[in-house]
Design a protein around this motif. Structure first.
Motif, PDB file in Angstrom:
ATOM      1  N   MET A 102      -5.535 -31.561  27.680  1.00 53.77           N
ATOM      2  CA  MET A 102      -4.518 -30.949  26.881  1.00 53.77           C
ATOM      3  C   MET A 102      -5.153 -30.312  25.646  1.00 53.77           C
ATOM      4  O   MET A 102      -4.712 -30.479  24.532  1.00 53.77           O
ATOM      5  CB  MET A 102      -3.484 -31.993  26.475  1.00 53.77           C
ATOM      6  CG  MET A 102      -2.363 -31.412  25.685  1.00 53.77           C
ATOM      7  SD  MET A 102      -0.843 -32.272  25.949  1.00 53.77           S
ATOM      8  CE  MET A 102      -0.731 -33.346  24.572  1.00 53.77           C
ATOM      9  N   ALA A 103      -6.205 -29.577  25.852  1.00 56.64           N
ATOM     10  CA  ALA A 103      -6.899 -28.904  24.761  1.00 56.64           C
ATOM     11  C   ALA A 103      -6.143 -27.652  24.354  1.00 56.64           C
ATOM     12  O   ALA A 103      -5.652 -26.910  25.197  1.00 56.64           O
ATOM     13  CB  ALA A 103      -8.310 -28.555  25.188  1.00 56.64           C
ATOM     14  N   ARG A 104      -6.039 -27.447  23.053  1.00 56.98           N
ATOM     15  CA  ARG A 104      -5.389 -26.248  22.530  1.00 56.98           C
ATOM     16  C   ARG A 104      -6.454 -25.351  21.918  1.00 56.98           C
ATOM     17  O   ARG A 104      -7.453 -25.825  21.394  1.00 56.98           O
ATOM     18  CB  ARG A 104      -4.364 -26.612  21.468  1.00 56.98           C
ATOM     19  CG  ARG A 104      -3.170 -27.316  22.078  1.00 56.98           C
ATOM     20  CD  ARG A 104      -2.081 -27.534  21.093  1.00 56.98           C
ATOM     21  NE  ARG A 104      -1.654 -26.260  20.523  1.00 56.98           N
ATOM     22  CZ  ARG A 104      -0.760 -26.148  19.553  1.00 56.98           C
ATOM     23  NH1 ARG A 104      -0.215 -27.222  19.062  1.00 56.98           N
ATOM     24  NH2 ARG A 104      -0.412 -24.982  19.079  1.00 56.98           N
ATOM     25  N   ASP A 105      -6.214 -24.070  21.963  1.00 57.95           N
ATOM     26  CA  ASP A 105      -7.140 -23.109  21.384  1.00 57.95           C
ATOM     27  C   ASP A 105      -6.683 -22.791  19.961  1.00 57.95           C
ATOM     28  O   ASP A 105      -5.696 -22.096  19.763  1.00 57.95           O
ATOM     29  CB  ASP A 105      -7.177 -21.836  22.238  1.00 57.95           C
ATOM     30  CG  ASP A 105      -8.194 -20.845  21.738  1.00 57.95           C
ATOM     31  OD1 ASP A 105      -9.020 -21.211  20.875  1.00 57.95           O
ATOM     32  OD2 ASP A 105      -8.162 -19.693  22.204  1.00 57.95           O
ATOM     33  N   PHE A 106      -7.390 -23.325  18.973  1.00 59.26           N
ATOM     34  CA  PHE A 106      -7.039 -23.118  17.576  1.00 59.26           C
ATOM     35  C   PHE A 106      -7.784 -21.946  16.953  1.00 59.26           C
ATOM     36  O   PHE A 106      -7.593 -21.657  15.781  1.00 59.26           O
ATOM     37  CB  PHE A 106      -7.323 -24.386  16.762  1.00 59.26           C
ATOM     38  CG  PHE A 106      -6.402 -25.519  17.123  1.00 59.26           C
ATOM     39  CD1 PHE A 106      -5.117 -25.551  16.640  1.00 59.26           C
ATOM     40  CD2 PHE A 106      -6.832 -26.539  17.953  1.00 59.26           C
ATOM     41  CE1 PHE A 106      -4.262 -26.579  16.976  1.00 59.26           C
ATOM     42  CE2 PHE A 106      -5.990 -27.576  18.285  1.00 59.26           C
ATOM     43  CZ  PHE A 106      -4.694 -27.605  17.795  1.00 59.26           C
ATOM     44  N   ARG A 107      -8.602 -21.270  17.734  1.00 54.05           N
ATOM     45  CA  ARG A 107      -9.374 -20.158  17.182  1.00 54.05           C
ATOM     46  C   ARG A 107      -8.488 -19.008  16.720  1.00 54.05           C
ATOM     47  O   ARG A 107      -8.864 -18.263  15.827  1.00 54.05           O
ATOM     48  CB  ARG A 107     -10.383 -19.646  18.207  1.00 54.05           C
ATOM     49  CG  ARG A 107     -11.534 -20.639  18.423  1.00 54.05           C
ATOM     50  CD  ARG A 107     -12.441 -20.144  19.485  1.00 54.05           C
ATOM     51  NE  ARG A 107     -11.779 -20.434  20.770  1.00 54.05           N
ATOM     52  CZ  ARG A 107     -12.322 -20.273  21.945  1.00 54.05           C
ATOM     53  NH1 ARG A 107     -13.535 -19.779  22.036  1.00 54.05           N
ATOM     54  NH2 ARG A 107     -11.681 -20.587  23.040  1.00 54.05           N
ATOM     55  N   SER A 108      -7.322 -18.863  17.301  1.00 48.54           N
ATOM     56  CA  SER A 108      -6.445 -17.756  16.939  1.00 48.54           C
ATOM     57  C   SER A 108      -5.546 -18.075  15.739  1.00 48.54           C
ATOM     58  O   SER A 108      -4.868 -17.192  15.227  1.00 48.54           O
ATOM     59  CB  SER A 108      -5.586 -17.356  18.130  1.00 48.54           C
ATOM     60  OG  SER A 108      -4.755 -18.431  18.501  1.00 48.54           O
ATOM     61  N   ILE A 109      -5.554 -19.324  15.281  1.00 46.05           N
ATOM     62  CA  ILE A 109      -4.710 -19.712  14.155  1.00 46.05           C
ATOM     63  C   ILE A 109      -5.478 -19.508  12.857  1.00 46.05           C
ATOM     64  O   ILE A 109      -6.598 -19.984  12.707  1.00 46.05           O
ATOM     65  CB  ILE A 109      -4.261 -21.178  14.265  1.00 46.05           C
ATOM     66  CG1 ILE A 109      -3.451 -21.392  15.533  1.00 46.05           C
ATOM     67  CG2 ILE A 109      -3.445 -21.585  13.038  1.00 46.05           C
ATOM     68  CD1 ILE A 109      -3.072 -22.833  15.791  1.00 46.05           C
TER      69      ILE A 109
END
Length: 72
Positions: free
Chosen positions: A1-8
């Motif tokens: 359940m990894a989220r991609d925080f690079r776009s935040i």
């Protein structure tokens, strides 16, 4: 359940205070009250840019009603 925080985009308390032209203490109060969503990393707070944008209504959106009691 990894989220991609690079776009935040995360903003510091100093950056938010500068953008809003208020003191850092004012921003800290909003964060601690829960009025302004934030993420706490150690002793630092980061405010997602989208949370700051959502904090202010756009020109087309009516402001949300205040929850202050009526003074009669």
């Amino acid at each position: 359940m990894a989220r991609d925080f690079r776009s935040i985009e995360f903003l510091t308390i100093d950056e938010v205070a500068s953008m809003l032209r208020v003191s850092k203490m004012t921003v800290y109060r909003r964060v601690h009250s829960g009025e302004l969503p934030s993420v706490h990393f150690g002793r630092s707070f980061r405010i997602p840019a989208v949370a700051l944008e959502a904090y202010f209504p756009t020109e087309n959106e009516p402001p949300e009603p205040s929850e202050e009691p009526d003074s009669q």
